[in-house]
Scaffold this motif. Structure first.
Motif, PDB file in Angstrom:
ATOM      1  N   UNK A 126      65.476   0.824  -2.146  1.00 47.72           N
ATOM      2  CA  UNK A 126      64.333   1.694  -2.404  1.00 47.72           C
ATOM      3  C   UNK A 126      64.501   2.552  -3.650  1.00 47.72           C
ATOM      4  N   UNK A 127      65.281   2.059  -4.596  1.00 44.61           N
ATOM      5  CA  UNK A 127      65.382   2.801  -5.849  1.00 44.61           C
ATOM      6  C   UNK A 127      64.157   2.505  -6.704  1.00 44.61           C
ATOM      7  N   UNK A 128      63.970   3.277  -7.754  1.00 42.71           N
ATOM      8  CA  UNK A 128      62.773   3.111  -8.569  1.00 42.71           C
ATOM      9  C   UNK A 128      63.133   2.754 -10.004  1.00 42.71           C
ATOM     10  N   UNK A 129      62.208   2.114 -10.693  1.00 39.33           N
ATOM     11  CA  UNK A 129      62.375   1.795 -12.095  1.00 39.33           C
ATOM     12  C   UNK A 129      61.226   2.403 -12.888  1.00 39.33           C
ATOM     13  N   UNK A 130      61.462   2.540 -14.164  1.00 39.87           N
ATOM     14  CA  UNK A 130      60.462   3.168 -15.021  1.00 39.87           C
ATOM     15  C   UNK A 130      59.345   2.193 -15.382  1.00 39.87           C
ATOM     16  N   UNK A 131      58.143   2.724 -15.500  1.00 37.39           N
ATOM     17  CA  UNK A 131      57.010   1.903 -15.928  1.00 37.39           C
ATOM     18  C   UNK A 131      56.565   2.335 -17.310  1.00 37.39           C
ATOM     19  N   UNK A 132      57.495   2.792 -18.156  1.00 42.05           N
ATOM     20  CA  UNK A 132      57.034   3.443 -19.385  1.00 42.05           C
ATOM     21  C   UNK A 132      56.301   2.522 -20.348  1.00 42.05           C
ATOM     22  N   UNK A 133      56.691   1.258 -20.429  1.00 40.05           N
ATOM     23  CA  UNK A 133      55.967   0.360 -21.337  1.00 40.05           C
ATOM     24  C   UNK A 133      54.567   0.078 -20.783  1.00 40.05           C
ATOM     25  N   UNK A 134      54.494  -0.107 -19.482  1.00 39.28           N
ATOM     26  CA  UNK A 134      53.178  -0.338 -18.865  1.00 39.28           C
ATOM     27  C   UNK A 134      52.289   0.879 -19.110  1.00 39.28           C
ATOM     28  N   UNK A 135      52.871   2.066 -19.011  1.00 41.84           N
ATOM     29  CA  UNK A 135      52.081   3.279 -19.243  1.00 41.84           C
ATOM     30  C   UNK A 135      51.601   3.368 -20.688  1.00 41.84           C
ATOM     31  N   UNK A 136      52.469   2.963 -21.619  1.00 42.24           N
ATOM     32  CA  UNK A 136      52.064   2.949 -23.027  1.00 42.24           C
ATOM     33  C   UNK A 136      50.886   1.991 -23.203  1.00 42.24           C
ATOM     34  N   UNK A 137      50.987   0.846 -22.578  1.00 46.22           N
ATOM     35  CA  UNK A 137      49.907  -0.144 -22.689  1.00 46.22           C
ATOM     36  C   UNK A 137      48.615   0.385 -22.071  1.00 46.22           C
ATOM     37  N   UNK A 138      48.735   1.052 -20.931  1.00 45.25           N
ATOM     38  CA  UNK A 138      47.539   1.594 -20.269  1.00 45.25           C
ATOM     39  C   UNK A 138      46.838   2.621 -21.161  1.00 45.25           C
ATOM     40  N   UNK A 139      47.631   3.368 -21.914  1.00 45.12           N
ATOM     41  CA  UNK A 139      47.039   4.370 -22.804  1.00 45.12           C
ATOM     42  C   UNK A 139      46.486   3.736 -24.076  1.00 45.12           C
ATOM     43  N   UNK A 140      47.128   2.679 -24.559  1.00 45.25           N
ATOM     44  CA  UNK A 140      46.755   2.106 -25.862  1.00 45.25           C
ATOM     45  C   UNK A 140      45.622   1.091 -25.785  1.00 45.25           C
ATOM     46  N   UNK A 141      45.390   0.560 -24.593  1.00 40.49           N
ATOM     47  CA  UNK A 141      44.351  -0.466 -24.449  1.00 40.49           C
ATOM     48  C   UNK A 141      42.984   0.216 -24.363  1.00 40.49           C
ATOM     49  N   UNK A 142      41.968  -0.423 -24.931  1.00 40.07           N
ATOM     50  CA  UNK A 142      40.632   0.181 -24.935  1.00 40.07           C
ATOM     51  C   UNK A 142      40.055   0.237 -23.514  1.00 40.07           C
ATOM     52  N   UNK A 143      39.002   1.031 -23.356  1.00 39.43           N
ATOM     53  CA  UNK A 143      38.354   1.126 -22.051  1.00 39.43           C
ATOM     54  C   UNK A 143      37.858  -0.259 -21.635  1.00 39.43           C
ATOM     55  N   UNK A 144      38.064  -0.610 -20.407  1.00 42.79           N
ATOM     56  CA  UNK A 144      37.746  -1.939 -19.867  1.00 42.79           C
ATOM     57  C   UNK A 144      38.533  -3.065 -20.540  1.00 42.79           C
ATOM     58  N   UNK A 145      39.683  -2.715 -21.100  1.00 40.14           N
ATOM     59  CA  UNK A 145      40.537  -3.731 -21.712  1.00 40.14           C
ATOM     60  C   UNK A 145      41.405  -4.447 -20.682  1.00 40.14           C
ATOM     61  N   UNK A 146      42.247  -5.352 -21.192  1.00 43.88           N
ATOM     62  CA  UNK A 146      43.102  -6.182 -20.320  1.00 43.88           C
ATOM     63  C   UNK A 146      44.575  -6.033 -20.680  1.00 43.88           C
ATOM     64  N   UNK A 147      45.398  -6.043 -19.662  1.00 46.39           N
ATOM     65  CA  UNK A 147      46.858  -6.037 -19.884  1.00 46.39           C
ATOM     66  C   UNK A 147      47.487  -7.135 -19.038  1.00 46.39           C
TER      67      UNK A 147
END
Ligand code: NAD
Ligand code: ZN
Ligand code: ZN
Length: 384
Positions: A278-299
């Motif tokens: 039950x340890x956790x890992x970082x989602x920092x790249x996914x978070x960068x993508x979520x911020x950088x992708x346009x509204x209604x964009x795709x990842x």
């Protein structure tokens, strides 16, 4: 000769008997080319559960058919073939839908069942976590369900190109399909390894208006910029990657592809063991993508994530109406015939990322150098 795993950072080239046919759909191949993949490092570091001393590694390989079982129809002795990295039965419900990487019958990993509800398909040379099949970093391999998992290669396509149909050509292509890369769109790709760079090339071929590649390794960024024609962002020099993307694309990018995963930012900690604990890992790249992708964009996430994470920017996903898609292990068989044609015609040349050639008896040294990111190794061809 075979490359076998014996423990953390402990692999050796060892003599082993030539495998025999055990099922009527088996094919025995004499391997002519193989390579090491970024994901082999998870095995090398013992980050994958269910590894056993003496496991033969390697999921990217090609060769010549040496012997066929009584029920094999599509290939015969002497055919030159490439194998898909996943092992699919060809007849289950998922295989019939073309989702060979989700084959229901070739992997019964108890760990995967516990984590995911149902395991994905077996893989060559990837421990009992992925079905317990011997891999292709060897002179001979047993290929189960040969009619489904082998593709004949025309003489006009050399080994150094054909080998990459086993994984990285279809995987990078699949990533662009999942991210909905199309003519006129803009794309950002995290990670300029083989997968990220070939995804950049596929995006260009699809007619993407702009392709931005993010990494910190200078030679890789140079390849992205000069050979493929991408804009590049060095995340070591540019502290705010998202801002740098908005500078190039004021609306944000239409499509994002994570071909990096967290393992280089957080160290090589990724592994199923951590999930069980039950340890956790970082989602920092996914978070960068979520911020950088346009509204209604795709990842699309093509990088290998296992288990679970915290600190995931779920608000951006919801509020911006983003479609976030896991690619799964890419269903190679769905694409490889079409992609072979593009390789054969010269439209797509995978050797833009081929950097080094080795021989099978140098495998131990290759693993060491590849692990330490020495010698500028991008992708290798190992002759067996
Ligand atoms: P690679 O290790 O060669 O490349 C990853 C790159 O990401 C490196 O160049 C690294 O410098 C870069 N990187 C690290 N942190 C970054 C960050 N924060 N931002 C941007 N870039 C960053 O790996 P590869 O062989 O190209 O594979 C890429 C990923 O795809 C791996 O996770 C691999 O396991 C996975 N993979 C998935 C499939 C599939 O079917 N889904 C198949 C093959 C590989
Ligand atoms: Zn691979
Ligand atoms: Zn199946």
């Amino acid at each position: 000769l075979t490359l076998q795993w014996f423990g953390n950072k402990n692999v050796k080239v060892v003599e082993a008997p030539v495998p025999a046919i055990t099922e009527p759909k088996d094919v025995i191949c004499k391997v002519t080319g193989t390579t090491v993949c970024g994901s082999d490092l998870h095995l090398y570091h013992k980050e994958i559960m269910q590894l056993q001393a003496g496991d033969i590694l390697g999921h990217e390989w090609m060769g010549i058919v040496d012997e066929v079982g009584s029920e094999v129809k599509n290939v015969k002795k002497g055919d030159r073939v490439v194998a898909s990295f996943q092992i699919a039965c060809g007849t289950c419900k998922f295989c019939k839908e073309g989702l060979t990487s989700m084959c229901d019958t070739t992997n019964s990993s108890s760990v995967q069942e516990k984590l995911y509800g149902k395991p994905f398909a077996g893989l060559f040379g990837y421990s009992h976590f992925a079905g317990g099949f011997a891999g292709g970093q060897a002179e001979y391999v047993r290929c189960p369900f040969g009619d489904t998992n082998l593709l004949k290669i025309p003489d006009s396509v050399p080994d150094e190109k054909a080998l990459f149909l086993s994984d990285i050509i279809p995987t990078s292509y699949h990533a662009t399909v999942c991210a909905e890369v199309e003519k006129g769109k803009s794309v950002a790709i995290w990670g300029a390894g083989p997968i990220g760079l070939l995804a950049a090339k596929w995006s260009k071929l699809a007619g993407a208006r702009r392709v931005i590649v993010i990494d910190k390794i200078k030679e890789r960024l140079t390849l992205a910029r000069d050979t493929i024609g991408c804009d590049v962002i060095n995340f070591d020099e540019e502290t705010d990657v998202v801002k740098a993307i908005y500078k190039l694309e004021p609306d944000g990018v239409d499509c994002g592809i994570d071909a990096a995963a967290f393992r280089y930012t957080k160290g090589l900690l990724h592994g199923v063991q951590r999930a069980i604990g039950m340890e956790t890992d970082s989602a920092e790249i996914v978070n960068e993508a979520l911020r950088a992708v346009r509204k209604f964009g795709n990842i699309a996430l093509v990088a290998d994530y296992a288990a679970m994470t915290n600190q995931f920017l779920i608000g951006a996903l919801m509020e911006k109406g983003i479609t976030l898609r896991g690619t799964g292990q890419a269903p190679v068989q769905k694409y490889w015939k079409d992609l072979l044609k593009k390789v054969e015609s010269g439209e797509f040349d995978p050797t833009i990322i081929l950097s080094h050639r080795f021989k099978i008896d140098e495998f131990k040294e290759l693993y060491e150098a590849f692990d330490k990111k020495e010698m500028g190794i991008m992708k290798t061809f190992v002759q067996t």
